[in-house]
Motif scaffolding. Structure first.
Motif, PDB file in Angstrom:
ATOM      1  N   ILE A   1       0.943  -1.381  -0.130  1.00 11.86           N
ATOM      2  CA  ILE A   1       0.183  -0.050   0.051  1.00 11.86           C
ATOM      3  C   ILE A   1       0.829   1.107  -0.244  1.00 11.86           C
ATOM      4  CG2 ILE A   1      -1.719   1.335   1.221  1.00 11.86           C
ATOM      5  CD1 ILE A   1      -2.466  -1.797   2.888  1.00 11.86           C
ATOM      6  N   PHE A   2       2.008   1.173   0.979  1.00 17.52           N
ATOM      7  CA  PHE A   2       3.183   2.512   0.867  1.00 17.52           C
ATOM      8  C   PHE A   2       3.445   2.217  -0.550  1.00 17.52           C
ATOM      9  CE2 PHE A   2       2.719   2.282   5.894  1.00 17.52           C
ATOM     10  CZ  PHE A   2       1.953   4.128   5.514  1.00 17.52           C
ATOM     11  N   LEU A   3       3.654   1.654  -0.991  1.00 17.92           N
ATOM     12  CA  LEU A   3       4.177   1.581  -2.332  1.00 17.92           C
ATOM     13  C   LEU A   3       4.016   1.980  -3.259  1.00 17.92           C
ATOM     14  CD1 LEU A   3       7.235   0.815  -4.008  1.00 17.92           C
ATOM     15  CD2 LEU A   3       6.305  -1.534  -4.113  1.00 17.92           C
ATOM     16  N   GLY A   4       2.471   1.506  -3.741  1.00 17.14           N
ATOM     17  CA  GLY A   4       1.143   2.146  -4.492  1.00 17.14           C
ATOM     18  C   GLY A   4       1.432   3.654  -4.126  1.00 17.14           C
ATOM     19  N   PHE A   5       1.163   4.221  -3.157  1.00 17.42           N
ATOM     20  CA  PHE A   5       1.023   5.065  -2.660  1.00 17.42           C
ATOM     21  C   PHE A   5       2.299   5.826  -3.237  1.00 17.42           C
ATOM     22  CE2 PHE A   5      -2.086   4.913   0.514  1.00 17.42           C
ATOM     23  CZ  PHE A   5      -2.885   5.449  -0.660  1.00 17.42           C
ATOM     24  N   PHE A   6       3.839   5.839  -3.322  1.00 16.09           N
ATOM     25  CA  PHE A   6       5.024   6.222  -3.303  1.00 16.09           C
ATOM     26  C   PHE A   6       4.589   6.413  -5.187  1.00 16.09           C
ATOM     27  CE2 PHE A   6       8.817   6.044  -5.062  1.00 16.09           C
ATOM     28  CZ  PHE A   6       9.913   7.213  -4.811  1.00 16.09           C
ATOM     29  N   GLN A   7       4.021   5.815  -5.646  1.00 15.27           N
ATOM     30  CA  GLN A   7       4.362   5.504  -7.293  1.00 15.27           C
ATOM     31  C   GLN A   7       3.369   6.405  -7.623  1.00 15.27           C
ATOM     32  OE1 GLN A   7       3.284   1.468  -8.910  1.00 15.27           O
ATOM     33  NE2 GLN A   7       5.182   1.065  -9.510  1.00 15.27           N
ATOM     34  N   LEU A   8       2.164   6.585  -6.767  1.00 18.43           N
ATOM     35  CA  LEU A   8       1.066   8.161  -7.062  1.00 18.43           C
ATOM     36  C   LEU A   8       1.593   8.444  -6.882  1.00 18.43           C
ATOM     37  CD1 LEU A   8      -2.393   6.993  -5.684  1.00 18.43           C
ATOM     38  CD2 LEU A   8      -1.516   6.882  -8.016  1.00 18.43           C
ATOM     39  N   LEU A   9       3.126   9.499  -6.309  1.00 16.99           N
ATOM     40  CA  LEU A   9       3.272  10.846  -6.120  1.00 16.99           C
ATOM     41  C   LEU A   9       4.204  10.934  -7.087  1.00 16.99           C
ATOM     42  CD1 LEU A   9       3.692  10.736  -2.139  1.00 16.99           C
ATOM     43  CD2 LEU A   9       2.418  12.307  -3.502  1.00 16.99           C
TER      44      LEU A   9
ATOM     45  N   ILE B   1      -1.643   3.901 -12.182  1.00 11.64           N
ATOM     46  CA  ILE B   1      -2.076   2.773 -13.184  1.00 11.64           C
ATOM     47  C   ILE B   1      -1.442   1.418 -12.013  1.00 11.64           C
ATOM     48  CG2 ILE B   1      -2.809   0.692 -14.421  1.00 11.64           C
ATOM     49  CD1 ILE B   1      -3.232   2.864 -16.734  1.00 11.64           C
ATOM     50  N   GLY B   2       0.208   1.401 -12.037  1.00 14.85           N
ATOM     51  CA  GLY B   2       0.741   0.669 -11.710  1.00 14.85           C
ATOM     52  C   GLY B   2       0.704   0.779  -9.274  1.00 14.85           C
ATOM     53  N   GLY B   3       0.686   2.281  -9.019  1.00 18.08           N
ATOM     54  CA  GLY B   3       0.141   2.421  -8.320  1.00 18.08           C
ATOM     55  C   GLY B   3      -1.168   2.457  -7.322  1.00 18.08           C
ATOM     56  N   MET B   4      -2.278   2.548  -8.154  1.00 16.13           N
ATOM     57  CA  MET B   4      -3.750   2.259  -7.397  1.00 16.13           C
ATOM     58  C   MET B   4      -3.574   0.830  -7.254  1.00 16.13           C
ATOM     59  SD  MET B   4      -5.621   4.737  -7.113  1.00 16.13           S
ATOM     60  CE  MET B   4      -7.124   4.341  -7.180  1.00 16.13           C
ATOM     61  N   TRP B   5      -3.496   0.072  -8.325  1.00 19.88           N
ATOM     62  CA  TRP B   5      -3.065  -1.343  -8.488  1.00 19.88           C
ATOM     63  C   TRP B   5      -2.521  -1.772  -7.050  1.00 19.88           C
ATOM     64  CZ3 TRP B   5      -5.863  -4.102 -12.028  1.00 19.88           C
ATOM     65  CH2 TRP B   5      -5.881  -5.343 -12.203  1.00 19.88           C
ATOM     66  N   LEU B   6      -1.269  -1.546  -6.985  1.00 25.27           N
ATOM     67  CA  LEU B   6      -0.790  -2.020  -5.827  1.00 25.27           C
ATOM     68  C   LEU B   6      -1.342  -1.657  -4.415  1.00 25.27           C
ATOM     69  CD1 LEU B   6       3.267  -1.213  -6.112  1.00 25.27           C
ATOM     70  CD2 LEU B   6       1.678  -3.364  -6.420  1.00 25.27           C
ATOM     71  N   ILE B   7      -2.221  -0.638  -4.347  1.00 26.11           N
ATOM     72  CA  ILE B   7      -3.080  -0.281  -3.373  1.00 26.11           C
ATOM     73  C   ILE B   7      -4.039  -0.692  -3.462  1.00 26.11           C
ATOM     74  CG2 ILE B   7      -4.575   1.652  -2.340  1.00 26.11           C
ATOM     75  CD1 ILE B   7      -2.416   3.431  -3.364  1.00 26.11           C
ATOM     76  N   PHE B   8      -4.496  -1.378  -4.233  1.00 27.42           N
ATOM     77  CA  PHE B   8      -5.943  -1.867  -4.662  1.00 27.42           C
ATOM     78  C   PHE B   8      -4.821  -4.098  -4.060  1.00 27.42           C
ATOM     79  CE2 PHE B   8      -8.213   0.687  -7.033  1.00 27.42           C
ATOM     80  CZ  PHE B   8      -9.075   0.912  -6.580  1.00 27.42           C
ATOM     81  N   ILE B   9      -4.032  -4.140  -3.973  1.00 28.55           N
ATOM     82  CA  ILE B   9      -3.559  -5.286  -3.927  1.00 28.55           C
ATOM     83  C   ILE B   9      -3.105  -5.383  -2.068  1.00 28.55           C
ATOM     84  CG2 ILE B   9      -1.589  -7.164  -4.290  1.00 28.55           C
ATOM     85  CD1 ILE B   9      -1.629  -6.336  -7.094  1.00 28.55           C
ATOM     86  N   GLY B  10      -2.745  -4.290  -1.972  1.00 24.57           N
ATOM     87  CA  GLY B  10      -2.348  -4.660  -0.554  1.00 24.57           C
ATOM     88  C   GLY B  10      -3.950  -4.907   0.224  1.00 24.57           C
TER      89      GLY B  10
END
Length: 396
Positions: A217-225, A230-239
């Motif tokens: 989830i934290f990695l996903g938020f970092f990717q959003l920043l 798309i990659g960030g949202m995907w990681l957040i959902f998976i988390g």
């Protein structure tokens, strides 16, 4: 409780039957497609058609890139299906039925009817999936090298290359030692064998799974920043799904532990109010729905269970027909495999409820209806045990 085997990318702890349709059967296992599967197929195809294939093999038409994108997406999910089938094969070989597999937005889920009874079986079932993905990685890597040697630039070579990458990623991702991923189940089997305590093993591995999920989830938020939307949202959902699955997996283990040794006859509602199959719908409404105000009733003939009738079965029928129609005309039947026996384990009974999506099942002995078991009966029993402090599962 029905086990939902996490693999592929990830599967939430939900009944994947909802919003799904049956595609085919393989070795007696129903293969279902959840409607969310179409979303990820299009997304994967779009990602490959707009980025990967043009970079690998430039100067081709958009139609060719999209065709290769969809081909890669479909083959990828066939690999996920092979991953799940390997789990299912090992499960069936160990005597644990697998009624169906569902492909959906986060990968695949094998609906294993019950948890393994020993750490050795758990280990074999969990290992089968990553092993299959590793074999597929080796196959596609070899084909990528072969075609890359023959052709300097080739769409087929690029296809094998991306399939090698994703199968390797699936194998590695699933070996993360956090429950309910395959690696978490392997670690749980090891701790279970060493300590003899399934609850402790599940607690430890579910905590690891939660930590891993929060990291995603934290990695996903970092990717959003940094602009990787798309990659960030995907990681957040998976988390989030992984965290949910880790929590529910541990709760299900505690639930099974609390019900261990409990028979259906101890928690069922005995001698339920039942209706005769020959009475009219008018009698049913006046003498049962209005009088007892239950939403459904078991239907019997000379004490033999025939099926059940609900308010929904008659509320859309014209009232002038209520005198002419009998209960037998509108009732639904149940397959015998959903009948419970008084001596059956409560854990298995609850598993039947979950698999069938039914909140109440008949308890039948020698074809005679002797009781009804509902989810409310099970939850009330567990609540009383909890309030009295009886048989609280150990985690240390």
């Amino acid at each position: 409780m029905e086990k939902q085997k996490i693999s592929g990318a990830l599967a939430p702890s939900l009944t994947a039957r909802t919003g799904s349709f049956k595609l085919l059967s393989i070795f007696g296992i129903s293969i279902h497609i959840n409607y969310t599967w179409f979303i990820v197929v299009v997304l994967v195809a779009w990602s490959l058609a707009s980025g990967y294939f043009p970079q690998q093999v430039p100067d081709r038409s958009s139609l060719i890139y999209w065709g290769m994108g969809f081909l890669a997406s479909i083959v990828f999910f066939l690999c996920i299906l092979a991953h799940e089938m390997s789990h299912s094969y090992m499960s069936k070989k160990s005597g644990i039925p697998v009624p169906r597999i569902t492909l959906f937005v986060f990968g695949g889920v094998a609906h294993i009817s019950r948890e393994p009874g020993d750490p050795g079986t758990e280990f074999k079932i969990a290992l089968a999936g990553p092993l299959m993905s590793a074999i597929l990685w080796g196959l596609f890597f070899g084909l990528w090298v072969l075609f890359g040697t023959i052709y300097e630039t080739s769409l087929i070579s690029a296809l094998f290359g991306i399939l090698a990458v994703v199968n390797g990623a699936v194998a590695i991702f699933n070996l993360v030692p956090g429950f309910p991923l395959d690696g978490g189940r392997l670690l749980r089997a090891y701790i279970w064998k060493k300590t003899g305590n399934l609850n402790k093993a599940t607690f430890i591995t579910s905590q690891v799974g939660k930590v891993f999920a929060i990291g995603l989830i934290f990695l996903g938020f970092f990717q959003l920043l940094v602009g990787e939307i798309i990659g960030g949202m995907w990681l957040i959902f998976i988390g989030f799904f992984l965290e949910q699955a880790a929590t529910s997996g541990y709760q299900q283990t505690l639930l099974r532990e609390s019900l261990t040794g409990t028979k259906v006859k101890e928690i069922m509602s005995p001698d339920p109010i039942s209706v005769n199959e020959s009475i009219s719908l008018n009698e049913l409404v006046e003498n049962f729905f209005f009088k007892h105000r239950f939403a459904s009733y078991p239907v019997v003939k000379d004490g033999k269970f025939l099926g059940y009738v609900t308010l929904n079965h008659i509320k859309h029928l014209p009232r002038e027909r209520w005198d002419k129609l009998r209960v037998a005309d509108v009732m639904n039947t149940l397959p015998p495999e959903l009948f419970l026996h008084p001596e059956e384990e409560a854990v298995e009974a609850l598993s039947k409820m979950v698999r069938s999506g039914r909140g109440r099942l008949p308890v039948v002995d020698k074809e005679k209806l002797v009781g009804i078991l509902t989810r409310k009966d099970v939850m009330s029993f567990l609540q009383i045990k909890t309030d009295l402090g009886i048989h609280k599962p150990r985690t240390t």
